[in-house]
Design an enzyme around this catalytic site. Sequence first.
Site, PDB file in Angstrom:
ATOM      1  CG  ASP A  25      -6.140   0.796   7.956  1.00  0.00           C
ATOM      2  OD1 ASP A  25      -5.932   1.124   6.765  1.00  0.00           O
ATOM      3  OD2 ASP A  25      -5.351   0.116   8.625  1.00  0.00           O
TER       4      ASP A  25
ATOM      5  CB  CYS B 190      -9.877 -10.764  13.571  1.00  0.00           C
ATOM      6  SG  CYS B 190      -8.501 -10.851  12.407  1.00  0.00           S
TER       7      CYS B 190
ATOM      8  NE  ARG C  43      -3.735   0.134   1.961  1.00  0.00           N
ATOM      9  CZ  ARG C  43      -4.301  -0.748   2.782  1.00  0.00           C
ATOM     10  NH1 ARG C  43      -4.035  -0.732   4.070  1.00  0.00           N
ATOM     11  NH2 ARG C  43      -5.142  -1.644   2.309  1.00  0.00           N
ATOM     12  CE1 TYR C  44       0.365   4.157   4.268  1.00  0.00           C
ATOM     13  CE2 TYR C  44       0.621   1.896   5.002  1.00  0.00           C
ATOM     14  CZ  TYR C  44      -0.027   3.110   5.086  1.00  0.00           C
ATOM     15  OH  TYR C  44      -1.057   3.284   5.969  1.00  0.00           O
TER      16      TYR C  44
ATOM     17  NE  ARG D  15      -4.395  -8.255   7.664  1.00  0.00           N
ATOM     18  CZ  ARG D  15      -3.405  -7.809   8.448  1.00  0.00           C
ATOM     19  NH1 ARG D  15      -2.869  -8.596   9.367  1.00  0.00           N
ATOM     20  NH2 ARG D  15      -2.924  -6.600   8.287  1.00  0.00           N
TER      21      ARG D  15
ATOM     22  CE  LYS E 171      -1.063   1.026  10.397  1.00  0.00           C
ATOM     23  NZ  LYS E 171      -0.662   0.351   9.136  1.00  0.00           N
TER      24      LYS E 171
ATOM     25  CB  CYS F  55      -4.392 -16.139  15.731  1.00  0.00           C
ATOM     26  SG  CYS F  55      -4.236 -14.995  14.361  1.00  0.00           S
TER      27      CYS F  55
ATOM     28  CG  ASP G 262     -10.037  -1.741  10.514  1.00  0.00           C
ATOM     29  OD1 ASP G 262      -9.903  -0.517  10.346  1.00  0.00           O
ATOM     30  OD2 ASP G 262      -9.077  -2.537  10.613  1.00  0.00           O
TER      31      ASP G 262
ATOM     32  NE  ARG H 147       5.115   2.149   6.151  1.00  0.00           N
ATOM     33  CZ  ARG H 147       4.758   3.297   5.618  1.00  0.00           C
ATOM     34  NH1 ARG H 147       5.353   3.739   4.542  1.00  0.00           N
ATOM     35  NH2 ARG H 147       3.780   4.002   6.152  1.00  0.00           N
TER      36      ARG H 147
ATOM     37  CB  CYS I 130      -9.204 -10.719  18.165  1.00  0.00           C
ATOM     38  SG  CYS I 130      -7.504 -10.953  18.726  1.00  0.00           S
TER      39      CYS I 130
END
Length: 400
Positions: free
Chosen positions: A360, A162, A142-143, A164, A367, A155, A323, A146, A159
């Site tokens: 986001d 989440c 995206r950037y 994702r 961000k 995981c 999100d 990076r 969570c």
Amino acid sequence: MNSVETIIKEAQGAPAIAPQITQPKINLNPAENRILSLFKDASILDWEDWRWQMRNRIRTKEMLEKIIKLTPEEEDGVDRCKDKLTMSIPPYFASLIDPEDPKCPVRLQCVPQVGELTKSPHEMEDPCGEDKHSPVHGLVHRYPDRVLFLVSEMCAMYCRYCTRSRMVGDSSRTIKSSTYEAAYEYIRSNKKIRDVLISGGDPLMLADNVLEDIIKNIRAIPHVEFLRIGTRVPVTLPQRVTPELVSMLKRYGPIWMSIHFSHPKEITKRTKIACDLLADSGIPMGSQTVLLKGINDRPHIMRRLVHDLLKIRVRPYYIYQCDPIVGSKHFRTSVSAGINIIEKLRGHTSGYAVPTFVIDGPGGGGKVPVGPNYVISNDKGKYVLRNYAGKKYVYYDPEK
Ligand SMILES: *Cc1c(COP(=O)(O)O)cnc(C)c1O
Ligand code: SF4
């Protein structure tokens, strides 16, 4: 040997004795002992073995009921949400749950609630637009300088909020060694990429040798200056942070680590041991916290969290507005709740304790920092400012 002797020996050309990274002594607390006793023939050595913790994660209603008193709503949630996102709670993390309190902040994060099945306005499967910024499977670019490299779909604990959840879970299996190869190739051929953020799922779900292989491959790319690992394992499964793991990471530095913390209750003696091992091995740590309704949205809770993080050498890095993932309404707060938290921290406490609050940008904006406004007006270089206590000050730009 004391340090003076070491220095003299080194000066004489004798090899210095390498400091050994060793596991400190562990004692279990009453909550941990209570859960351990539910597993027949299990010992403290099993409890300390992260693979035992993984094998014995709480994944059924029957097991969960032995640990906490479920409300009817929770029973319903466990029954109906398991196909949406795996329920998975390592025994260690379960020991942090208040068995009597349905509003326990640890419990709210890991026990499914039926609200997860309701899609509210503006909610999306992929709120950060990661899939459309994915040049090869597993990479999000995206950037300019990076990339985010998703190396695992697993995981220790899932969570319930989440971002994702479309891709994580024990049954997802799309990331494999051919995915890694394609990602290395992409990073190799993009000379602008200087920072690789290894995330998932949780990268620390991989075996040491698999993770080492990934790190080694990325480290071998000359234009990559710096690696980060994004993980929640020091919180949900601190036993995974073994002396062997940190010795391996130490060999490939500089590696930074971003750890997902949500609540001061998650900062236990055991987590401190894990973070001490990491910090002592030269791995700087930052925290990433999702702002969650009824969990950490009150300023005094967040203040305690950021203070406790500094004590374990973790620098508060980001607070994320939750999100708009499908089924997240019961977790989301207003944006003003986050701005208010920053207002209550900045200036009132150590600058190191103040993270950046970000949203986001839905659909793939990345961000966006949002926070209190300290510039009251700007008239041709005359800035009227207010400080944390509300007092006004004027700053003039230098004359042209
Ligand atoms: C968060 C994120 C990063 C890293 O952002 P920093 O502000 O540098 O921490 C990189 N790529 C993606 C896709 C991200 O979501
Ligand atoms: S640890 Fe991160 S990736 Fe895993 S379920 Fe939680 S938020 Fe999602």
